[in-house]
Write an enzyme that holds these catalytic residues in place. Structure first.
Site, short mmCIF file in Angstrom:
data_model
loop_
_atom_site.label_atom_id
_atom_site.label_comp_id
_atom_site.label_asym_id
_atom_site.label_seq_id
_atom_site.Cartn_x
_atom_site.Cartn_y
_atom_site.Cartn_z
N PRO A 108 0.81 -1.22 0.00
CA PRO A 108 0.00 0.00 0.00
C PRO A 108 0.85 1.28 0.00
O PRO A 108 1.73 1.44 0.84
CB PRO A 108 -0.80 -0.12 1.30
CG PRO A 108 -0.75 -1.57 1.66
CD PRO A 108 0.57 -2.05 1.17
N GLU A 109 0.61 2.13 -0.98
CA GLU A 109 1.22 3.46 -1.00
C GLU A 109 0.10 4.46 -1.24
O GLU A 109 -1.08 4.10 -1.22
CB GLU A 109 2.31 3.52 -2.08
CG GLU A 109 3.32 2.39 -1.93
CD GLU A 109 4.72 2.76 -2.38
OE1 GLU A 109 4.99 3.93 -2.65
OE2 GLU A 109 5.56 1.84 -2.44
N LYS B 289 -1.14 8.20 3.49
CA LYS B 289 -1.33 6.76 3.59
C LYS B 289 -2.31 6.40 4.71
O LYS B 289 -2.37 5.26 5.16
CB LYS B 289 0.03 6.07 3.79
CG LYS B 289 0.95 6.29 2.59
CD LYS B 289 2.38 5.91 2.85
CE LYS B 289 2.57 4.42 2.88
NZ LYS B 289 4.00 4.04 2.98
N ASN C 145 7.85 2.62 -0.22
CA ASN C 145 9.13 2.06 -0.62
C ASN C 145 9.24 1.80 -2.12
O ASN C 145 10.31 1.94 -2.71
CB ASN C 145 9.41 0.77 0.15
CG ASN C 145 10.89 0.45 0.20
OD1 ASN C 145 11.71 1.34 0.44
ND2 ASN C 145 11.24 -0.80 -0.03
N ARG D 261 12.64 -2.19 4.90
CA ARG D 261 12.33 -1.72 3.55
C ARG D 261 13.52 -1.98 2.64
O ARG D 261 14.56 -1.34 2.76
CB ARG D 261 11.98 -0.23 3.57
CG ARG D 261 10.65 0.08 4.29
CD ARG D 261 10.34 1.55 4.15
NE ARG D 261 9.00 1.86 4.60
CZ ARG D 261 8.73 2.57 5.69
NH1 ARG D 261 9.72 3.03 6.44
NH2 ARG D 261 7.49 2.84 6.02
#
Length: 272
Positions: free
Chosen positions: A2-3, A51, A165, A248
């Site tokens: 999810p971004e 987010k 990321n 990440r």
């Protein structure tokens, strides 16, 4: 993963299914909300902020959630089978007569007064997909700490909201610098172009879950570097490198991208 674009699309779908409708079912499966029941309240709005997801309901209340690494909300028609994961991963269920939104693996779920939303999202920088998007302010925040590595600065939601990321790695590639280059070492004009590109990419991807950053129409080439460790760079053919010593993972092309690599750990060997 999810971004900002994924959160925007999730909010858009939840809003379309729930907004304006009375909640006929509410099940919040986290200890601090175990006694909360929003049944009988009308959903007013489901809004993304960076987010974060803000589900506003009648009575001045907001259900705040954050997807982080693997959280998800799925929307189902009434009677449709839920397919987002096993039942033990469900953290929230919001149902109306026609649709049900189910939150899976939500690491952050809280209820607050709508007037108190700034306590959870007020720290965020300009939202790449929000009405407050301000390129100049985002550049100012990004460049406020010249010694900070670019990747860290891009992920800091206080600078700009919505970059995760995947976009961190892709934007560094498009700027032809490594994620570890200090922000202050970026050539003149690059911060502006980089964030303008970020805005363009998130806008282009916000209506689909299949994220694409390349200009290639080939279905097997959606991204330049992210998730492509040891595979050839689309530009030069050099194997993509990666550093997975942290939560990440960072990916980069050692030929196309200029700047320092990841700092070696004491006594450690080179990255793959």
């Amino acid at each position: 993963m999810p971004e900002g674009d994924t959160v925007w699309l999730t909010a858009h779908r939840m809003h379309g299914a729930l907004a304006g409708h009375l909640l006929t079912h509410c099940d919040l499966r986290v200890p601090k909300l175990a006694t909360v029941d929003l049944t009988g309240r009308t959903v007013l709005d489901v809004a993304p902020r960076g987010k974060h997801l803000l589900t506003r309901v009648e009575g001045g209340l907001t259900l705040h959630s954050h997807l982080r690494m693997d959280g998800a909300w799925r929307v189902y028609a009434a009677g449709e089978r839920w397919r987002g994961g096993p039942a033990h991963q469900i953290r929230a269920v919001l149902g109306t007569e026609t649709h049900t939104a189910v939150g899976y693996r939500l690491p952050v779920l809280g209820l607050l007064r709508t007037t108190d939303e700034p306590t959870v999202v007020g720290h965020l920088g300009p939202d790449l997909l929000g009405p407050d998007w301000d390129l100049d302010e985002a550049v100012r925040r990004l460049c406020a700490d010249p010694a900070r590595p670019l990747g860290d600065a891009l992920l800091d939601q206080r600078n700009v909201a919505g970059i995760g990321n995947v976009y961190k790695c892709e934007l560094a590639f498009l700027a032809r610098v490594t994620p570890w280059l200090p922000v202050g070492d970026l050539p003149p004009g690059v911060p502006e172009r980089l964030l303008a590109t970020a805005h363009r990419l998130l806008v282009a991807n916000k209506d689909r879950f299949e994220r694409r950053t390349t200009t290639s129409g080939h279905p097997d080439r959606p991204l330049y570097v992210y998730g492509r460790g040891n595979r050839p760079c689309h530009r030069c053919g050099t194997p993509i490198r990666w550093d997975d010593r942290h939560e990440r993972v960072s990916y980069w092309c050692p030929r196309c991208q200029k700047g320092p690599g990841p700092a070696p750990e004491p006594g450690g060997g080179p990255t793959p």
